[in-house]
Design an enzyme around this catalytic site. Structure first.
Site, PDB file in Angstrom:
ATOM      1  N   ASN A  50      -2.938  -4.235   4.615  1.00 11.69           N
ATOM      2  CA  ASN A  50      -1.721  -4.663   5.297  1.00 11.69           C
ATOM      3  C   ASN A  50      -1.857  -4.485   6.805  1.00 11.69           C
ATOM      4  O   ASN A  50      -2.499  -3.539   7.283  1.00 11.69           O
ATOM      5  CB  ASN A  50      -0.478  -3.955   4.746  1.00 11.69           C
ATOM      6  CG  ASN A  50      -0.545  -2.454   4.739  1.00 11.69           C
ATOM      7  OD1 ASN A  50      -1.614  -1.867   4.600  1.00 11.69           O
ATOM      8  ND2 ASN A  50       0.595  -1.810   4.871  1.00 11.69           N
ATOM      9  N   GLU A 101      -2.400  -8.165   0.046  1.00 10.34           N
ATOM     10  CA  GLU A 101      -2.757  -9.225  -0.911  1.00 10.34           C
ATOM     11  C   GLU A 101      -2.886 -10.574  -0.211  1.00 10.34           C
ATOM     12  O   GLU A 101      -3.788 -11.359  -0.499  1.00 10.34           O
ATOM     13  CB  GLU A 101      -1.682  -9.329  -1.995  1.00 10.34           C
ATOM     14  CG  GLU A 101      -1.535  -8.110  -2.874  1.00 10.34           C
ATOM     15  CD  GLU A 101      -0.509  -7.105  -2.351  1.00 10.34           C
ATOM     16  OE1 GLU A 101      -0.404  -6.923  -1.118  1.00 10.34           O
ATOM     17  OE2 GLU A 101       0.185  -6.507  -3.187  1.00 10.34           O
ATOM     18  N   GLU A 142       0.665  -4.466  10.032  1.00 14.08           N
ATOM     19  CA  GLU A 142       2.059  -4.465  10.463  1.00 14.08           C
ATOM     20  C   GLU A 142       2.181  -4.887  11.930  1.00 14.08           C
ATOM     21  O   GLU A 142       1.201  -4.924  12.670  1.00 14.08           O
ATOM     22  CB  GLU A 142       2.666  -3.069  10.239  1.00 14.08           C
ATOM     23  CG  GLU A 142       2.674  -2.711   8.763  1.00 14.08           C
ATOM     24  CD  GLU A 142       3.388  -1.412   8.445  1.00 14.08           C
ATOM     25  OE1 GLU A 142       3.669  -0.624   9.376  1.00 14.08           O
ATOM     26  OE2 GLU A 142       3.654  -1.190   7.239  1.00 14.08           O
ATOM     27  N   CYS A 188       1.102  -8.478   4.119  1.00 13.45           N
ATOM     28  CA  CYS A 188       0.638  -7.562   3.073  1.00 13.45           C
ATOM     29  C   CYS A 188      -0.864  -7.722   2.814  1.00 13.45           C
ATOM     30  O   CYS A 188      -1.453  -8.775   3.083  1.00 13.45           O
ATOM     31  CB  CYS A 188       1.360  -7.834   1.760  1.00 13.45           C
ATOM     32  SG  CYS A 188       3.116  -7.553   1.794  1.00 13.45           S
ATOM     33  N   CYS A 235       4.585  -7.733  -3.589  1.00  6.64           N
ATOM     34  CA  CYS A 235       5.963  -8.144  -3.274  1.00  6.64           C
ATOM     35  C   CYS A 235       6.179  -9.600  -3.710  1.00  6.64           C
ATOM     36  O   CYS A 235       5.227 -10.308  -4.074  1.00  6.64           O
ATOM     37  CB  CYS A 235       6.237  -7.972  -1.784  1.00  6.64           C
ATOM     38  SG  CYS A 235       5.490  -9.260  -0.758  1.00  6.64           S
TER      39      CYS A 235
HETATM   40  N1  THU Z   1       2.716  -3.877   1.306  1.00  2.00           N
HETATM   41  C1  THU Z   1       1.556  -4.460   0.927  1.00  2.00           C
HETATM   42  O1  THU Z   1       0.640  -4.646   1.754  1.00  2.00           O
HETATM   43  N2  THU Z   1       1.403  -4.834  -0.359  1.00  2.00           N
HETATM   44  C2  THU Z   1       2.285  -4.521  -1.362  1.00  2.00           C
HETATM   45  O2  THU Z   1       2.001  -4.825  -2.522  1.00  2.00           O
HETATM   46  C3  THU Z   1       3.546  -3.851  -1.042  1.00  2.00           C
HETATM   47  C4  THU Z   1       3.842  -3.702   0.409  1.00  2.00           C
HETATM   48  C5  THU Z   1       2.858  -3.392   2.694  1.00  2.00           C
HETATM   49  C6  THU Z   1       3.762  -4.164   3.593  1.00  2.00           C
HETATM   50  C7  THU Z   1       4.144  -3.101   4.612  1.00  2.00           C
HETATM   51  O3  THU Z   1       3.142  -3.020   5.595  1.00  2.00           O
HETATM   52  C8  THU Z   1       4.124  -1.812   3.829  1.00  2.00           C
HETATM   53  O4  THU Z   1       3.364  -2.074   2.662  1.00  2.00           O
HETATM   54  C9  THU Z   1       5.500  -1.295   3.440  1.00  2.00           C
HETATM   55  O5  THU Z   1       6.243  -2.286   2.839  1.00  2.00           O
END
Ligand code: THU
Length: 129
Positions: A42, A55, A44, A53, A86
Site C-alpha cells: 500500500n 492489491e 498512502e 492498496c 477492500c
Molecule cells: N489496505 C490495503 O492495502 N489492502 C487491504 O486489503 C486493506 C487496506 C491499506 C489501505 C490503507 O493504506 C491502509 O491499508 C489502511 O486502510
C-alpha cells in the site's frame, strides 16, 4: 509454486509499504497463469483519498508489465484477524483476474482462503454493458 512461497513474497513486499498515516502496512503477491509473481504494497498519500492498496498496486504493476491472466493473490497484514481486500480492490481484481483464489495471511500464519466470487457476489462487470 507453493502457497508458502507466495505468502513469503507478500510479506517481503509489505516491508516496502508507505503507510505513515494509518501505520497499517499491507503486502500482496499476485501469481500469473504462467507462475510469475508480481508484488505490491500500500502507498498512502497525505490527501488520504489517493491512497492505493497493496492489491491494486500488484495488479496494476502486473498489467503494465503485460500480464493478463492470473491464478491467485496472497495478502498479508500484521493482524490476528484476516485482512481481506477492500471493495474497490475486489472490483479491480475481478475485472482483470476473474475468480482468483485469495489467500490471506499475517506475519506468522495463513488466516483465510477464499474465492473472489465469494467475496464479490453478483459483480458488475463488462458482460453487463
Ligand atoms: N489496505 C490495503 O492495502 N489492502 C487491504 O486489503 C486493506 C487496506 C491499506 C489501505 C490503507 O493504506 C491502509 O491499508 C489502511 O486502510
Amino acid at each position: 509454486m507453493k502457497d508458502s512461497d507466495l505468502i513469503r513474497a507478500a510479506r517481503r513486499a509489505r516491508r516496502q509499504a508507505h503507510a505513515p498515516y494509518s501505520r497499517f502496512k499491507v503486502g500482496a503477491a499476485l501469481e500469473t497463469a504462467s507462475g510469475v509473481v508480481i508484488t505490491g504494497c500500500n502507498v498512502e498519500n497525505a490527501s488520504y483519498g489517493l491512497t492505493i492498496c497493496a492489491e491494486r498496486v500488484a495488479m496494476f504493476k502486473a498489467l503494465s508489465d503485460g500480464h493478463r491472466r492470473f491464478r491467485r493473490i496472497a495478502v498479508v497484514a500484521d493482524t490476528g484477524a484476516p485482512t481481506p481486500p477492500c471493495g474497490a480492490c475486489r472490483q479491480i481484481l475481478w475485472e482483470f483476474g476473474g475468480d482468483l483464489e485469495v489467500i490471506l495471511a499475517n506475519l506468522r500464519r495463513e488466516t483465510g482462503r477464499h474465492q473472489l466470487s465469494d467475496l464479490l457476489p453478483l459483480p458488475f462487470d463488462g458482460r453487463l454493458l
